[in-house]
Design an enzyme around this catalytic site. Sequence first.
Site, PDB file in Angstrom:
ATOM      1  CG  HIS A 223     -17.830 -21.939  30.919  1.00 22.91           C
ATOM      2  ND1 HIS A 223     -16.572 -22.058  31.461  1.00 22.91           N
ATOM      3  CD2 HIS A 223     -18.667 -21.767  31.952  1.00 22.91           C
ATOM      4  CE1 HIS A 223     -16.648 -21.947  32.766  1.00 22.91           C
ATOM      5  NE2 HIS A 223     -17.911 -21.776  33.101  1.00 22.91           N
ATOM      6  CE1 TYR A 227     -18.730 -23.284  35.093  1.00 23.29           C
ATOM      7  CE2 TYR A 227     -19.623 -24.006  37.181  1.00 23.29           C
ATOM      8  CZ  TYR A 227     -18.823 -23.153  36.461  1.00 23.29           C
ATOM      9  OH  TYR A 227     -18.117 -22.182  37.114  1.00 23.29           O
ATOM     10  CG  HIS A 374      -7.683 -24.528  35.198  1.00 27.90           C
ATOM     11  ND1 HIS A 374      -8.081 -24.248  36.482  1.00 27.90           N
ATOM     12  CD2 HIS A 374      -8.799 -24.505  34.447  1.00 27.90           C
ATOM     13  CE1 HIS A 374      -9.400 -24.068  36.499  1.00 27.90           C
ATOM     14  NE2 HIS A 374      -9.858 -24.230  35.278  1.00 27.90           N
ATOM     15  CG  PHE A 375      -8.334 -28.628  31.280  1.00 30.68           C
ATOM     16  CD1 PHE A 375      -7.975 -29.907  30.926  1.00 30.68           C
ATOM     17  CD2 PHE A 375      -8.038 -27.583  30.420  1.00 30.68           C
ATOM     18  CE1 PHE A 375      -7.303 -30.146  29.742  1.00 30.68           C
ATOM     19  CE2 PHE A 375      -7.362 -27.816  29.233  1.00 30.68           C
ATOM     20  CZ  PHE A 375      -6.992 -29.102  28.898  1.00 30.68           C
ATOM     21  CG  HIS A 376      -4.842 -32.576  32.979  1.00 30.05           C
ATOM     22  ND1 HIS A 376      -4.724 -31.777  31.875  1.00 30.05           N
ATOM     23  CD2 HIS A 376      -4.959 -33.848  32.491  1.00 30.05           C
ATOM     24  CE1 HIS A 376      -4.763 -32.535  30.779  1.00 30.05           C
ATOM     25  NE2 HIS A 376      -4.907 -33.781  31.120  1.00 30.05           N
ATOM     26  NE  ARG A 439      -4.799 -25.960  25.515  1.00 29.61           N
ATOM     27  CZ  ARG A 439      -6.130 -26.005  25.676  1.00 29.61           C
ATOM     28  NH1 ARG A 439      -6.823 -24.899  25.846  1.00 29.61           N
ATOM     29  NH2 ARG A 439      -6.755 -27.149  25.656  1.00 29.61           N
ATOM     30  NE  ARG A 440      -5.852 -27.609  21.949  1.00 30.58           N
ATOM     31  CZ  ARG A 440      -7.041 -27.317  21.478  1.00 30.58           C
ATOM     32  NH1 ARG A 440      -7.214 -26.262  20.753  1.00 30.58           N
ATOM     33  NH2 ARG A 440      -8.064 -28.073  21.708  1.00 30.58           N
TER      34      ARG A 440
HETATM   35  C1  HEM Z   1      -3.039 -40.614  32.544  1.00 36.21           C
HETATM   36  C2  HEM Z   1      -3.626 -39.491  32.738  1.00 36.21           C
HETATM   37  C3  HEM Z   1      -3.448 -38.278  31.861  1.00 36.21           C
HETATM   38  C4  HEM Z   1      -2.310 -37.801  31.277  1.00 36.21           C
HETATM   39  C5  HEM Z   1      -0.911 -38.360  31.363  1.00 36.21           C
HETATM   40  C6  HEM Z   1      -2.693 -36.625  30.530  1.00 36.21           C
HETATM   41  C7  HEM Z   1      -1.822 -35.842  29.806  1.00 36.21           C
HETATM   42  C8  HEM Z   1      -2.176 -34.768  29.019  1.00 36.21           C
HETATM   43  C9  HEM Z   1      -1.280 -33.880  28.355  1.00 36.21           C
HETATM   44  C10 HEM Z   1       0.235 -33.964  28.405  1.00 36.21           C
HETATM   45  C11 HEM Z   1      -2.025 -32.960  27.682  1.00 36.21           C
HETATM   46  C12 HEM Z   1      -1.551 -31.737  26.937  1.00 36.21           C
HETATM   47  C13 HEM Z   1      -0.913 -31.944  25.690  1.00 36.21           C
HETATM   48  C14 HEM Z   1      -0.688 -30.641  24.959  1.00 36.21           C
HETATM   49  O1  HEM Z   1      -1.297 -29.603  25.248  1.00 36.21           O
HETATM   50  O2  HEM Z   1       0.140 -30.710  24.036  1.00 36.21           O
HETATM   51  C15 HEM Z   1      -3.399 -33.282  27.901  1.00 36.21           C
HETATM   52  C16 HEM Z   1      -4.465 -32.594  27.374  1.00 36.21           C
HETATM   53  C17 HEM Z   1      -5.787 -32.835  27.675  1.00 36.21           C
HETATM   54  N1  HEM Z   1      -6.259 -33.748  28.614  1.00 36.21           N
HETATM   55 FE1  HEM Z   1      -5.146 -35.085  29.631  1.00 36.21          FE
HETATM   56  N2  HEM Z   1      -4.030 -36.413  30.672  1.00 36.21           N
HETATM   57  C18 HEM Z   1      -4.528 -37.416  31.482  1.00 36.21           C
HETATM   58  C19 HEM Z   1      -5.841 -37.577  31.892  1.00 36.21           C
HETATM   59  C20 HEM Z   1      -6.891 -36.815  31.437  1.00 36.21           C
HETATM   60  C21 HEM Z   1      -8.261 -36.984  31.852  1.00 36.21           C
HETATM   61  C22 HEM Z   1      -8.758 -38.007  32.861  1.00 36.21           C
HETATM   62  C23 HEM Z   1      -8.991 -36.059  31.167  1.00 36.21           C
HETATM   63  C24 HEM Z   1     -10.452 -35.751  31.205  1.00 36.21           C
HETATM   64  C25 HEM Z   1     -11.266 -35.935  32.142  1.00 36.21           C
HETATM   65  C26 HEM Z   1      -8.088 -35.352  30.311  1.00 36.21           C
HETATM   66  C27 HEM Z   1      -8.472 -34.359  29.440  1.00 36.21           C
HETATM   67  C28 HEM Z   1      -7.634 -33.659  28.622  1.00 36.21           C
HETATM   68  C29 HEM Z   1      -8.064 -32.670  27.671  1.00 36.21           C
HETATM   69  C30 HEM Z   1      -9.508 -32.255  27.378  1.00 36.21           C
HETATM   70  C31 HEM Z   1      -6.907 -32.158  27.076  1.00 36.21           C
HETATM   71  C32 HEM Z   1      -6.834 -31.059  26.043  1.00 36.21           C
HETATM   72  C33 HEM Z   1      -6.562 -31.533  24.707  1.00 36.21           C
HETATM   73  C34 HEM Z   1      -6.358 -30.368  23.767  1.00 36.21           C
HETATM   74  O3  HEM Z   1      -5.754 -29.366  24.147  1.00 36.21           O
HETATM   75  O4  HEM Z   1      -6.833 -30.491  22.630  1.00 36.21           O
HETATM   76  N3  HEM Z   1      -6.817 -35.812  30.496  1.00 36.21           N
HETATM   77  N4  HEM Z   1      -3.467 -34.390  28.745  1.00 36.21           N
HETATM   78 CU   LIG Z   2     -15.133 -21.593  30.721  1.00 41.94          CU
END
Ligand code: HEM
Ligand SMILES: [Cu+2]
Lengths: 549, 160
Positions: A223, A227, A374-376, A439-440
């Site tokens: 968490h 922050y 949410h975190f996106h 998710r994931r």
């Molecule tokens: C082109 C831009 C982006 C696209 C298309 C994108 C797409 C995605 C998608 C589809 C997932 C979920 C996949 C799933 O849960 O199966 C994901 C997870 C995630 N994204 Fe992005 N994302 C983008 C940019 C970013 C950026 C800029 C960050 C961070 C600052 C970020 C951080 C994360 C994180 C931490 C996860 C979680 C991974 C996990 O669950 O293990 N993403 N993203």
């Molecule tokens: Cu938290």
Amino acid sequence: MMKVMKGIHSADAKLTMAHMYVAFFALLIGATAGLMQTLVRSGKVTLPAGIGYYQILTLHGVVLGLVLTTFFILGFLVATQSKTAGKYSSGERKWAWAGFWMMTAGVVTTATFILLNEASVLYTFYAPLKAHPGFYIGLALVIIGSWFVGFVIFHRHARWRKENRGERTPLLSYMAVITMLMWQIATLGVAATVLLQFLPWSLGFTETIDVLVSRTLFWYFGHPLVYFWLLPAYMAWYAIIPKIVGGKIFSDSLARLSFILLLLFSIPVGFHHQLTEPGIDPFWKYLQVVLTFLVVIPSLMTAFSLFATFEARGRELGAKGLFGWLKKMPWKDVRFLAPFIGMVWFIPGGAGGIINASNQMNQVVHNTIWVTGHFHLTAATSVILTFFGIAYWLIPSMTGRKLTAKMNKWGIIQTIVWSVGMAIMSGAMHWQGLLGGPRRSAYSEYAGNADTASWGAYQIAQAIGGSILFIGMIIMLVIFVNLAFFAPKGKEEFPIAVVGETSGTTPKVLENWKLWIGVTVALILFAYTIPFIDIIQNAPPGSKGFRLW
Amino acid sequence: MNMHKYEKIWLLFGTATLLIFLIVVGISAFYMGNQPPSCAVTLNPEKVHATAPFDDPGLKKIGDNEYQLTVVASAFNYDVGTDDKIVQIPKGATVHFNATTTDVVHGFELAGTNVNMMLEPGYISTYTNTFNKAGKHTLLCNEYCGTGHHLMSATIEVVE
Ligand code: HEM
Ligand SMILES: [Cu+2]
Ligand SMILES: [Cu+2]
């Protein structure tokens, strides 16, 4: 030849740029993986060459969640510290470089094992999935390297205090110290689980691992990690944007107080990520939920200060009425526009966070794609657009170049493209999550029932949003390369706002680090000691490792 | 430290709202019993198949329209006691879910309901839900557990 004019001492600027190269390279890799994820999830595309969905998802999480953010933040803090507290000593600079190279070596190591398909455990690496030891060694190097840079930031601040006894420290220098304090205290948890649990276990020195202990240590870190992403954005909102709009900092003491509160209430709250886990007592879950919500107070203070600054500036320029200031803001200046749009996205982002942390409501959304949506919004939009907004002046200021009108225009286009792409992708994720979409998860038809079949349309929408975001990423990289290597030479302003007349004096107690570190530690002990003892005493037999990819 | 009058009002209002909110959440949790799943009962993760009730997964009637559904999760399967992975329950039934995992962490999410919990090796997860509407709910895994993660599923069918 023209003299190069950098915003800070040129040896410090080099250090900042080193961090920025890694950060933006991570953006390229990570966003490409992100695009592929959305395409796979649409059900229309399969990955070539035996690449696994969870392999690229691990890459995406590590490279964007950990690498892009940490490198950008450290580069930014190194620069603001040098700007506001003064250049580093050559000793400090050496330690910082040592930290940078350690982190970079760590990133290369971790990425290598992910690419070799030896570590498809996602960026949270939950036990008892067991990756190659190299994956954990790389992560440990990143963390330890970041401590080096953090201590350099502390040291520079302490030196300033010695050189200027009794004076109020520069606001940005103070904020950089809080940001790194939070990071150092929080990373103790993840360092403990990696070094004491995962590493010996993956090397075969220990047979089993205590899963709940590892998860609890991870979320003790997880968490405050979010922050840690947010605070540098707040630094820009509080102390840089006012200068860009031509105004002043609303209140120095309130800014410091809100940073202190964020430090206090960001760490003893990790259980809100573990609400649906069987092994933790509901009383302690609720207690940490209460502590979680106390960050509402500094958040409200921040919102007030920002809008007060905008309004005061608007009135100075002759704005009338409640919203007259809106007409007076420099919308065509991307250094303002990008972070401002980031702030606006933080309103729905924050509201979503309140839902996630609400003890019972969490159960509706936990581990659904809502959370990813949410975190996106919060990290990948509010924070990232603010970081882009910083990059537009920081990069040229570090390389002795100028942000041209043309790049400014491309920056505005970038901001719009990113917002539109994210609105579509994140919106569809939120909605699908409410309907239960997990998710994931790669594309799946599950048991073929109607409930899961209804999610397909949302996943196609996510692929459309993801494609737009990918274009946004390309635009950003073009701007970055231009500002780093090709923009005309000149002196780009390093904007630092001054405090307004109405701000008043800043109480000395806000700089009493012994006190605040003491309170932070006390709160952590209060929230964690009893449940942690409980977890250890009631532990089931440990788990041996699994490699299921 | 001086604070603007409007800021004081703003913070007072915000803090009061927060307090009311936390009290409501607290009452809901501790007085009305709306707690997140926190069973805290442990077992040996390597002996799941030898530990009751997990030695015999499936639906058991335990009272008047009241059932216990025991589920054993493993990579990449939910053992719900039937071969076709469909469990039928009558409309209006109260079901006590009882689940654990034999290997890694799995999710246990029944789409369209509030049944959503983590299964962790060594722990039993429990939750109770009453099904008042007929229809099919997909049980699926929402925590990453390996390459077949998205292939784990079963169906709970509420019949008239
Ligand atoms: C082109 C831009 C982006 C696209 C298309 C994108 C797409 C995605 C998608 C589809 C997932 C979920 C996949 C799933 O849960 O199966 C994901 C997870 C995630 N994204 Fe992005 N994302 C983008 C940019 C970013 C950026 C800029 C960050 C961070 C600052 C970020 C951080 C994360 C994180 C931490 C996860 C979680 C991974 C996990 O669950 O293990 N993403 N993203
Ligand atoms: Cu938290
Ligand atoms: Cu799974």
